[in-house]
Design an enzyme around this catalytic site. Structure first.
Site: not given
Ligand code: 2HA
Ligand code: ZN
Length: 273
Positions: A116, A139, A141, A169, A211
């Site tokens: 990525e 990133h 999962h 909040e 994803h």
């Protein structure tokens, strides 16, 4: 002269990857992270001066020419980064023409940056246009938000309001709401382009349906904190559904506006009208 492995950048990366794994967000090689580092922040390190390998970036990253990125390796496990640090992390300099990555440290057993990486760079570029302190892309999962991408309509206003309402909040942490892109094949440049368009529109957290989550921030703490906040809201939502789904009482739209006023933040236009 100092060793790069002793830098705060490497320490932050080790801490965050391990914490993210411990939270259950990075099975196997799931997840990736990058930290932008300016050349002037690296002058003390003598073990990053020579280019060991180069590779094609596959897109024009000239907006980042000369910048360095500490980035997790492809196929590597967040679980192991803290102990296999020099194998699983690499420091990559973007070449002067913006076409190549130059590995100057790490990946000692021949690894390459995360699949990525183009997506990370595209999003660093997009966010830097809005915020010159932008540094971190992450990133992972996250379980409950992924589950919600199967059961709830993939609509940004709908998801953002759920996140804001699950916890008083959430609003001050994420007033711009949650961006959502269509489902895409992992690692493709199209996922990067779609995500960067959301980041350019002011979102710092973007859901990748079925994803995971993608977040940008000025610091590792900001980026991780955004992910934690959204996943916490998704976890509360999941618990409510498990308890039958009724919300006999909840934060109203009017109360969300009051929270935003009190914390001096502006909710995304159109989401509370
Ligand atoms: O790094 O999570 O999306 C492995 C992935 C790709
Ligand atoms: Zn992934």
């Amino acid at each position: 002269m100092a060793k790069f492995i002793d830098s705060t950048f490497v320490r932050d990366m080790c801490n965050i990857t391990r914490q993210s794994y411990d939270n259950g967000w990075d099975e196997r090689n799931g997840g990736n992270m990058s930290i932008r580092i300016k050349p002037e922040e690296l002058t003390d390190y003598d073990d990053i001066k020579t280019v060991k390998r180069t590779f094609d970036l596959g897109f024009d990253a000239s907006a980042l020419a000369g910048q360095y990125f500490l980035v997790t390796g492809t196929g590597r496990y967040f679980r192991n980064v803290f102990q296999n640090t020099e194998q699983d992390l690499g420091l990559v300099k973007i070449s002067a023409d913006g076409k190549k990555g130059e590995i100057v440290w790490g990946y000692t057993d021949g690894a390459m940056p995360t699949s990525e990486f183009p997506t990370h760079l595209m999003n660093h570029i997009a966010r830097l246009k809005l915020d010159s302190n932008q540094r971190v892309v992450m990133h992972c999962h996250v379980t409950n938000l992924i589950a919600m991408s199967f059961t709830q309509p993939l609509n940004e206003k709908y998801f953002s309001k759920i996140i804001w309402k699950m916890q008083a909040e959430s609003m001050p942490v994420l007033p711009e709401g949650l961006g959502i892109i269509p489902y895409e094949t992992p690692g493709t440049t199209i996922i990067g382009e779609h995500t960067a368009a959301k980041v350019a529109d002011g979102f710092r957290v973007v859901m990748w349906p079925h994803h995971g989550m993608f977040a940008v921030g000025d610091t590792p703490d900001e980026c991780f904190g955004l992910i934690e906040t959204v996943e916490k809201a998704a976890t509360i939502f999941t618990a409510i559904q498990a308890q039958g789904g009724n919300r006999l009482d909840e934060i109203t739209d009017k109360q969300l506006v009051e929270i935003a006023k009190y914390f001096h933040v502006s909710p995304r236009k159109g989401f509370l009208d």
